[in-house]
Each structure stands twice: as structure tokens, then as C-alpha cells.
Design a protein around this motif. Sequence first.
Motif, mmCIF file in Angstrom:
data_model
loop_
_atom_site.group_PDB
_atom_site.id
_atom_site.type_symbol
_atom_site.label_atom_id
_atom_site.label_comp_id
_atom_site.label_asym_id
_atom_site.label_seq_id
_atom_site.Cartn_x
_atom_site.Cartn_y
_atom_site.Cartn_z
ATOM 1 N N MET A 108 0.843 -1.194 0.000
ATOM 2 C CA MET A 108 0.000 0.000 0.000
ATOM 3 C C MET A 108 0.881 1.247 0.000
ATOM 4 N N THR A 109 0.577 2.191 -0.896
ATOM 5 C CA THR A 109 1.357 3.423 -0.974
ATOM 6 C C THR A 109 1.085 4.297 0.247
ATOM 7 N N ALA A 110 1.979 5.291 0.446
ATOM 8 C CA ALA A 110 1.815 6.199 1.595
ATOM 9 C C ALA A 110 0.505 6.963 1.497
ATOM 10 N N ALA A 111 0.141 7.382 0.271
ATOM 11 C CA ALA A 111 -1.104 8.135 0.079
ATOM 12 C C ALA A 111 -2.318 7.260 0.390
ATOM 13 N N ASP A 168 14.027 9.569 5.107
ATOM 14 C CA ASP A 168 13.387 8.300 4.745
ATOM 15 C C ASP A 168 13.291 7.373 5.957
ATOM 16 N N ALA A 169 14.339 7.354 6.766
ATOM 17 C CA ALA A 169 14.343 6.490 7.950
ATOM 18 C C ALA A 169 13.311 6.953 8.976
ATOM 19 N N LEU A 170 13.209 8.257 9.176
ATOM 20 C CA LEU A 170 12.234 8.796 10.124
ATOM 21 C C LEU A 170 10.804 8.555 9.640
ATOM 22 N N LYS A 171 10.567 8.757 8.339
ATOM 23 C CA LYS A 171 9.226 8.565 7.795
ATOM 24 C C LYS A 171 8.795 7.095 7.858
ATOM 25 N N ALA A 172 9.771 6.192 7.782
ATOM 26 C CA ALA A 172 9.449 4.768 7.851
ATOM 27 C C ALA A 172 9.032 4.345 9.251
ATOM 28 N N GLU A 173 9.490 5.088 10.259
ATOM 29 C CA GLU A 173 9.233 4.721 11.655
ATOM 30 C C GLU A 173 8.137 5.546 12.319
ATOM 31 N N ILE A 174 7.940 6.775 11.850
ATOM 32 C CA ILE A 174 7.007 7.692 12.515
ATOM 33 C C ILE A 174 5.969 8.187 11.519
ATOM 34 N N PRO A 175 4.694 7.847 11.720
ATOM 35 C CA PRO A 175 3.655 8.302 10.794
ATOM 36 C C PRO A 175 3.473 9.823 10.852
ATOM 37 N N LEU A 191 14.359 9.908 22.411
ATOM 38 C CA LEU A 191 15.543 9.050 22.292
ATOM 39 C C LEU A 191 15.468 8.181 21.043
ATOM 40 N N ARG A 192 14.265 7.721 20.716
ATOM 41 C CA ARG A 192 14.099 6.899 19.510
ATOM 42 C C ARG A 192 14.401 7.724 18.262
ATOM 43 N N ILE A 193 13.926 8.954 18.230
ATOM 44 C CA ILE A 193 14.208 9.839 17.098
ATOM 45 C C ILE A 193 15.703 10.099 16.988
ATOM 46 N N ARG A 194 16.334 10.344 18.117
ATOM 47 C CA ARG A 194 17.784 10.594 18.132
ATOM 48 C C ARG A 194 18.556 9.403 17.588
ATOM 49 N N ASP A 195 18.141 8.195 17.987
ATOM 50 C CA ASP A 195 18.835 6.990 17.532
ATOM 51 C C ASP A 195 18.655 6.773 16.032
ATOM 52 N N ILE A 196 17.454 7.062 15.523
ATOM 53 C CA ILE A 196 17.207 6.908 14.089
ATOM 54 C C ILE A 196 18.095 7.852 13.291
ATOM 55 N N ILE A 197 18.195 9.092 13.761
ATOM 56 C CA ILE A 197 19.033 10.078 13.060
ATOM 57 C C ILE A 197 20.501 9.653 13.120
ATOM 58 N N SER A 198 20.958 9.248 14.297
ATOM 59 C CA SER A 198 22.364 8.870 14.472
ATOM 60 C C SER A 198 22.761 7.707 13.570
ATOM 61 N N SER A 199 21.878 6.727 13.456
ATOM 62 C CA SER A 199 22.213 5.524 12.682
ATOM 63 C C SER A 199 22.099 5.737 11.174
ATOM 64 N N ARG A 226 -1.988 14.262 15.162
ATOM 65 C CA ARG A 226 -1.300 13.026 14.814
ATOM 66 C C ARG A 226 0.047 13.291 14.149
ATOM 67 N N ALA A 227 0.376 14.569 13.862
ATOM 68 C CA ALA A 227 1.634 14.912 13.199
ATOM 69 C C ALA A 227 2.728 15.196 14.222
ATOM 70 N N THR A 228 3.944 14.735 13.887
ATOM 71 C CA THR A 228 5.121 15.018 14.704
ATOM 72 C C THR A 228 6.080 15.863 13.876
ATOM 73 N N PHE A 229 6.460 17.011 14.396
ATOM 74 C CA PHE A 229 7.395 17.899 13.701
ATOM 75 C C PHE A 229 8.786 17.752 14.328
#
Length: 309
Positions: free
Chosen positions: A1-4, A276-283, A222-230, A248-251
Motif C-alpha cells: 500500500m502506498t503512503a497516500a 526516509d528512515a524517520l518517515k518509515a518509523e514515525i507516521p 531518544l528513539r528519534i535521536r537513535d534513528i538520526i544517528s544511525s 497526529r503529526a510530529t514535527f
Amino acid sequence: MTAAAAKSASKQRVVTLAFWSIIVAFAVTGLKIVAWRMTGSVALYSDALESIANVVTAIAALWAIKISHMPADSDHPFGHHKAEYFSAVLEGVLIVVAALLIIAKVWDSLRNPTPLEQPWMGLGINTSAAIVNAVWAFILIRVGRAEKSPALIADGRHVMTDVVTSAGVLIGLIGAIFTGWHVLDPLLALIVALNILYQGWRVMGESLSGLMDRAVDNEEHLRIRDIISSNSKGALEVHDLKTRIAGRATFIEFHMVVEADMTVAESHAICDRIEDALKAEIPSVRITIHVEPDDEAKLPKGTVAVPFA
């Protein structure tokens, strides 16, 4: 299923639940009004009054959810996500109003206590309404958390408060029937009113916190920080990480330091990988990255890790 397609399915799911919440609220309120009229109980009156507030807030929640899912436009370039918080604030206000009306009814009943009429039939009807509410509250809260919908979560919590209220009323009125202490009825209603006041304050507090651009909780940070770091290989440093929640949005925004002679294309590739990594983990995430040369680094020159300041 596409993101849209996933986004569209999520919207439809939330809107459908909000619509059915109105239907359920009307049905439950009708049952509770019948129970109150049948018994004359002030406690059942308080329970029915809270359910009337549920009807109004369910309608407001549906309106707010539809507004929040509207796409960004020239007047609202960041979207309409915060609309759901206004619904939750309205719900909190109505809860408080309902509590004050109950207290007024309690005062009158304490001065003129009367025996209950057809208590068992009334309690049976009220119990049926409470069971329906319990199932519906569970569904609303579970889906609201999954879809990050403040309006659905607030509605679910209010309905769950209604369930607790009904359970307390049931226990208290059974005691009043067996003991013959008619004063228990208005006293029980007073306890219900105080609990409703607390829940109303809680709902408004959480919603106002969202309107004030509250950051994500520490675990999510912390999860966001780890995603960015990796996913930031090639960068020298990341600092000034900031987050905020709007419905429902996270900025997310932060500064990324790279070598001064790195090309725009190379730095852009790093940004794309992180996004791309953040979008895959956080809606419904919105990301802003400010790229800086190495003379803007906050750590000693030569540090190659990507810590956060």
C-alpha cells in the motif's frame, strides 16, 4: 500500500469511528434517560447528563477530525492537525458544565430526598448502557492511539469515565436499595460530579498542552535521536534537536554539521537518508534539517561521532 493510500485509509477509519461514536452516544443517552425517568434517581440523572455531553462532544469530534485531515493550504501551510485539540478542549468544558448541573440537582435532592421507583428495572437498563460504553471506549482509545488522534482518545477517555461513573452508581444504588438510606442517592451523585470535574480538568489540560506545541516524550525523543544517528553517516555532528506534536503529526527539526567542502548533492543525500528512515518509523512526520559547515560545530574539531547537544 502506498503512503497516500495508507493515509487515506487511516483518515477513513478515524472518520468512520467518529461518526459511529455519535450513534452510540445517542443510543446510550436514550437508555440512561429512560433509567433516570423510571427511577427518579439523582445518581442516574447525573449519569444521563454526562452522556448528553458525550453526544455533543462526539459531534464536535467528527467535525474536528474532518478539519484536521484537510490538506495544507496557503493560509495553513503546516496543515490543520491542531483542530482536534479544540474538540478535546470543548469536551473538557462540557464535562465541567455537566458536573456543575449535577451539583445543583444534588443540592435540591439533599433537601428533599425521595425513595426510588422501579429501581431494579432502571439499574438493569443503565447497566446495559454501561456495557455498550465500555466496549466502545476500548475501541476509541485503541484506534485513537494507533492513529494519533487526540479527538478520538479524548472521546474514548470520556466514555470510559462514563463507564466508571455507571459502575459506581450501580454499586451505590444497590446499597441504597438494601439499606433504605435514600440520602445515598444524592451523595453518590455528588461523588460522580466531583469525578467528572477532575476528568474535565484533565482532558482540557492535555489538550492545551498540545496547543502549546508540547515536545514528544523522552522515550520517543531518544528513539528519534537513535534513528538520526544511525542514518547520518557522512555528517560530523547533529545538534539542536527539537520536536513538537500537533495532533497526529510530529514535527522534527535539527542542525546537521558537515565538512565545509562537501557538495550540496552529498549533504542532500544524507538528509534524504535520514528523512526516509524517520518517515518509515514515525507516521505523519514533518522534518526540517538545517545543514551547516564544520565551523558551526559545537563539539571539538576532529570529533566524528554524531552526538546531540
